[in-house]
Structures are given as C-alpha cells and as structure tokens.
Design an enzyme around this catalytic site. Structure first.
Site, PDB file in Angstrom:
ATOM      1  N   GLY A  86      38.999   6.092  16.378  1.00  0.00           N
ATOM      2  CA  GLY A  86      37.962   7.042  16.011  1.00  0.00           C
ATOM      3  C   GLY A  86      38.333   7.798  14.747  1.00  0.00           C
ATOM      4  O   GLY A  86      38.917   7.242  13.807  1.00  0.00           O
ATOM      5  N   SER A  87      38.038   9.093  14.728  1.00  0.00           N
ATOM      6  CA  SER A  87      38.133   9.883  13.494  1.00  0.00           C
ATOM      7  C   SER A  87      39.552  10.081  12.959  1.00  0.00           C
ATOM      8  O   SER A  87      39.728  10.517  11.823  1.00  0.00           O
ATOM      9  CB  SER A  87      37.488  11.251  13.717  1.00  0.00           C
ATOM     10  OG  SER A  87      36.109  11.108  13.977  1.00  0.00           O
ATOM     11  N   VAL A  88      40.565   9.766  13.746  1.00  0.00           N
ATOM     12  CA  VAL A  88      41.933   9.801  13.227  1.00  0.00           C
ATOM     13  C   VAL A  88      42.042   8.935  11.977  1.00  0.00           C
ATOM     14  O   VAL A  88      42.753   9.260  11.015  1.00  0.00           O
ATOM     15  CB  VAL A  88      42.938   9.321  14.313  1.00  0.00           C
ATOM     16  CG1 VAL A  88      44.315   9.062  13.722  1.00  0.00           C
ATOM     17  CG2 VAL A  88      43.026  10.338  15.442  1.00  0.00           C
TER      18      VAL A  88
ATOM     19  N   LYS B 251      39.958   8.523   9.667  1.00  0.00           N
ATOM     20  CA  LYS B 251      39.378   9.132   8.472  1.00  0.00           C
ATOM     21  C   LYS B 251      40.451   9.621   7.504  1.00  0.00           C
ATOM     22  O   LYS B 251      40.173   9.809   6.314  1.00  0.00           O
ATOM     23  CB  LYS B 251      38.458  10.288   8.876  1.00  0.00           C
ATOM     24  CG  LYS B 251      37.193   9.833   9.587  1.00  0.00           C
ATOM     25  CD  LYS B 251      36.390  10.992  10.148  1.00  0.00           C
ATOM     26  CE  LYS B 251      35.174  10.501  10.922  1.00  0.00           C
ATOM     27  NZ  LYS B 251      34.444  11.594  11.597  1.00  0.00           N
TER      28      LYS B 251
END
Length: 584
Positions: A304-306, A308
């Site tokens: 997921g957003s890790v 980014k």
C-alpha cells in the site's frame, strides 16, 4: 532317491547357514549404523540397552542474544539421582539439609524409578552454586549436582531462530561425506537451517552408568561423565537479538492482538536486528500448522502507501514537484469523487503526509512516461526488490546467506504492467503487483535515516567456539549497487517527519512521543475477503526514531484485518515508549 533327498536337504542347510552368516556380517560390519529401511544405529541402540544416562547437553550448537543470554535453551543447575541408590545405604539426610527438603521427598522421588531422575520433575529444583558445591563434595555415588541444558518451551524470535527436526533423507543430502547418526537433528528453517553445518550435533555431554538385564549396575556403581572430546565444540551463535527488547516486543504484539504479521526492529548504526516477531506463532508440536513456521517479516506482502516513498524519491530527483504544484486530493486515481477522503487541493508535502492516492498515481504515470523501468530502479535504490540479509563468502561457503528464507520483493510481474499507464497508477500507490518484505521496508527507513547509505541486515554477529573465542565475526557490509543521494534522503526525511507532525498526517497519533518519529503508514487492499464477506486489508507503519539522531528503524505490519480495525500505530507507539524508557 533317498540320496538325492539328503543332498537337497544338505544344500538347503548350507544355503540357510550362508544366509545367516551373510546377515550377521551385514549387521556386525556393514549396516551397524543404518540397519534396515528405518536406518537404525545398532551400536547406539545396543549402548542404550546396556546403560542408563542423563543427557546434560545434546551437543548441538546454541543460539545466544547479543549479550550472550541463551535464546534456545536454559542452563539450570539441578540435582540428578540414579536409581541404584534404592539398593544401598547413603547419607540422604545430609543431602536433604543442603537442599532444604524433607529426606522422605528425596526417597519418594526414587521409588519405582527405572532411570536417572532430576529431583522435582517436571519442574526440577534450581540449585545455588553453593548448594552444587556442597552436594558434589559429599561424593555420594549416584548423586550429582549438574548444570543441565533444557530447551526453552517458547523460543524468543522463534521464526527467525528456526526449528529442528529429524529428516534422514535431507541429512544424507546435505552431508553425503559425513558419518552422522540418522537420528541427528538438523535445522529445518530460519537460522537453525542457515547455520546448520556449524551447529551439527557432536558428542553429547552426559552422565552414564552401565546396567545388566535387570537394571542392576554392571560394573559397580561408578557413574561416568562423558563430554565433548573437542573443547572448541559445540559452537555458540551470537545473534544480534536483544533478549529484553525481544521479550517486550512479543508481549506487545500479542497485547495488540496481531494474528498475522508482526514487528521488526533494527539498530541503525550496525544495521542489525534487535527484535523480530512473526505471527501466527509456531506450535512446536506441529510447526507447519497455520503457517506458523513462516517468518512474516521475511515474506513479501502488498505494501500500500508505504511504497509512495519510492515514488517520492523518483519525483524529487526528476523535478516533478515544486512548492507551487497542487494535486486534487478529493478524487480517486480514476478521477472520480473520492467517497472516503475530501482533502481538496494539496501540495506535494501535504499530499505525502495525508497519503493522497491521486497525487502518487499521477506522479507514477508521469515517471513511467519518461522511463518505464524508473519505478523499479528507485525500488532498487532503496533496497526493496533485492535481498537485504547479510550474505558473503566465509571459509568454504560461497555466498553464505544468514537469512536463507528471505523473499525478494518486486514491482511488476510482466512487461504489460510496465507499459500500461492505468496499471502504473495502481503501482504508484503500492497496489497491483507490488510486494515488499517488512525486513526490506525497515531497511529502507534505516537507509533514509543514514542519508542514503544502504547496508546489509545482520541477524548474527559472530560464531564463537565453546571457549568464547571467535570462529568468525560478521562484518557490517554495504548493499551492492547504487543508492539515493544524500540530498534525496534529506528531502525524504522531512517528508517522513511531516507524516507525524502535519495536522493531515496519517501518523499524527505518534506525535509528542518521548522519541520523535518519522515514518510512513500504509493500508493495502488485498482483494480477498473473510468468511463474512469483509474486505481484508494489510496495515503498515514503517519509520525510524529519534528523528534528530536516528537510532532505531522499525516496521509494524498487521495483515488480513478488516476496515476500522488493526491499526499499526498503537503498537508502534508502545514500542517507542518502551525503547525510550529502556534507553534512559
């Protein structure tokens, strides 16, 4: 006619005798250590039938924490009594005085004993050094105070350390040129497997006496103390684990009810694992049940957003962001109205803090228009799609790996994903085919905290001979290949701190802790559902602390949880508080 019958009978007798002689030769000379399809060691079994013994140490190498606290065993000073004491007069009263128990308890423990007993079993009495000295000075045959090694019922960092098992086929495959009893335990997983050749069981240390068929002493009442003929073995593996930190981490993981996932903590300076907790826990009676043997910290999951963080690094270097550029954070990555978040127009800094999907989907598409391999390149610069554990040549081992079960992360499965802009939008927010391990994510944080310098992760500091001298010390080593610049690292440091300090930040609950935290949250869709039809999510928080003078990098991951539960930050907060208090 009669003569022919006699000849046939004679030939039959000769053949029978020949078969018996061959069988005896086979048993006595050839198959003594691997008799029948069960590979029975006839010599060892014969000795067992003629002796009674207490194994004090099984002869396999042991694991210790960084301060040489035993991890896989406990050394307990205890009292051993041999059953032939039932048939002789001895000073039981004097022994009772030393250990402060009634003499009747001692005599009762020997009743009906068929072999040596440890007084107080199943919870053997623990003696002081003074008591041990006093008992052994009595010089009573069959009475011994010894320091016996007991396997821990629960091994700290169980999946990292690994498990043992009997596997004659695998034993022969690994060590075809060694004459090893088929019952020898070998490492099946974790460090037990990686370091198996160093740890292989040698001669056990034991108290032994020989008996006749009725169990009576065969050669009098002399008990022999048999120990290793080589004083340098068994070896000791000094891990980088800190027993106190590990124990607390396991306690907190269970307190926060993490069923699948766990926690991993690195010392940033040495890039060594201080604690590693993986759930589900291992059931030692059936290690493969519920995937308990699998180390979730070494397994690649949807981040997921890790992820980014990777897109941010590439966007900084390729000047896709400026303080003036704004992103619409009230729409999804497909341009539709976001029903969950309505952040409005945000700049890049606030987008990172709020973890705005549209921002990073947009940037990922722009980056791959420049170069379709660019996201993979930056994942590599941050160590996410390579092996992070220590590896190198030691002695005759080429490319020895400490963490043999570590999976390698990846960004794409095929060229179609690399070339498809819509799929790259999903890739940019850590979905689609992106997979990383918590180990690699933690090492990425350590890399950023150090200003871009990539290092291999150590789980073992040294291999020591039994006398404490070093057999081999594992040096701190850099990860090969390019890395992000110090400028890019400093910009990422600021962004990661904003996640905690910004009012929109997804990690703002970690603000105002005694150690200042910088990090990145992640909530990944798994596209799987539970038995009630609820979407399953992976929740992450990765980061480092203290921000001003980084000491620790840590990842908490909670896998397969449903909406509204399983946040990673409460556990993260408790671990930060504990480490601060411990350091004071």
């Amino acid at each position: 006619m009669v003569q022919k019958r006699i000849i046939r009978i004679g030939i039959g007798i000769i053949v029978g005798i020949a078969i018996m002689i061959f069988r005896l030769i086979q048993i006595q000379l050839y198959d003594t250590k691997s008799f029948s399809h069960r590979n029975i060691d006839l010599i060892a079994e014969s000795v067992k039938q003629r002796s009674q013994q207490v194994v004090i140490d099984n002869g396999r190498g042991k694991f210790y924490d960084r301060n040489m606290v035993p991890l896989t065993h406990e050394a307990i000073p205890t009292l051993v009594l041999f059953p032939f004491l039932n048939h002789m007069e001895w000073d039981v009263e004097e022994l009772a005085k030393i250990i402060n128990v009634p003499s009747s308890d001692i005599l009762h423990s020997l009743e009906d004993a068929e072999g040596p007993v440890m007084f107080g079993e199943p919870n053997p009495i623990v003696l002081t050094q003074e008591q041990m000295n006093a008992i052994n000075q009595l010089e009573i045959p069959g009475v011994f105070a010894v320091e016996k090694h007991f396997d821990r019922k629960i091994t700290p960092a169980a999946q990292l350390i690994g498990v043992l098992g009997e596997n004659p086929e695998e034993l022969k495959k690994r060590y075809p040129d060694k004459d090893i009893p088929v019952s020898t335990m070998i490492g099946i997983s974790g460090l037990q497997k990686s370091f198996d050749e160093f740890l292989l069981q040698e001669e056990s240390t034991k108290l032994i006496y020989h008996v006749d068929g009725r169990g009576a002493p065969l050669f009098g009442i002399d008990v022999k103390y048999v120990t290793q003929s080589n004083p340098f073995y068994p070896v000791k593996i000094q891990t980088t684990i800190d027993y106190d930190i590990q124990t607390k981490a396991e306690e907190l993981v269970d307190k926060h009810n993490i069923k699948i996932g766990g926690l991993i903590l690195l010392d940033i300076e040495t890039n060594s694992i201080l604690a590693s907790v993986s759930r589900p826990a291992i059931d030692i009676t059936d290690p493969y049940a519920n995937n308990g043997i699998k180390n979730m910290m070494h397994t690649a999951h949807i981040p997921g957003s890790v992820f980014k963080t990777v897109i941010a690094a590439a966007s900084i270097d390729h000047q896709l962001i400026s303080p003036e550029r704004m992103f619409n954070c009230s729409v999804t990555i497909h341009g539709e109205v976001d029903q969950q978040y309505d952040h409005g127009m945000l700049n890049f800094k606030d987008s990172f803090a709020a973890s705005c999907n549209n921002t990073f989907a947009t940037l990922a598409m722009e980056l791959t228009e420049k170069d379709e391999t660019i996201i993979e390149t930056y994942a590599q610069l941050l160590g996410l799609n390579e092996i992070n554990g220590w590896q190198g040549d030691i002695y005759h081992f080429e490319d020895f790996k400490q963490l043999s079960d570590e999976e390698k992360g990846y960004v794409y499965l095929d060229d179609v994903e690399r070339k498809d802009s819509k799929l790259n939008a999903q890739t940019g927010i850590g979905q689609q085919s992106v997979r990383i391990t918590p180990l690699a994510a933690t090492n990425m944080m350590a890399t950023i905290a150090r200003g871009g310098e990539k290092k291999m992760v150590r789980a073992v500091e040294s291999i020591q001979y039994n006398n404490g001298t070093d057999l081999y010390t594992f040096p701190i080593k850099k990860l090969e290949g390019d890395h992000i610049s110090s400028y890019t690292a400093s910009k990422l440091q600021q962004l990661l701190r904003e996640v905690v300090t910004n009012e929109r930040g997804t990690g703002k609950s970690l603000n105002n802790l005694p150690y200042t935290v910088a990090g990145k949250s992640g909530t990944a869709e798994t596209h799987r559902k539970d038995e009630n039809g609820n979407e399953l999510l992976n929740r992450w928080f990765v980061g480092y602390f203290p921000y001003e003078k980084p000491k620790y990098a840590m990842t908490v991951v909670n896998l397969d949880v449903t909406e509204g539960e399983g946040w990673a930050t409460p556990l993260y907060k408790d671990m930060v508080k504990f480490l601060y208090e411990m350091d004071q």
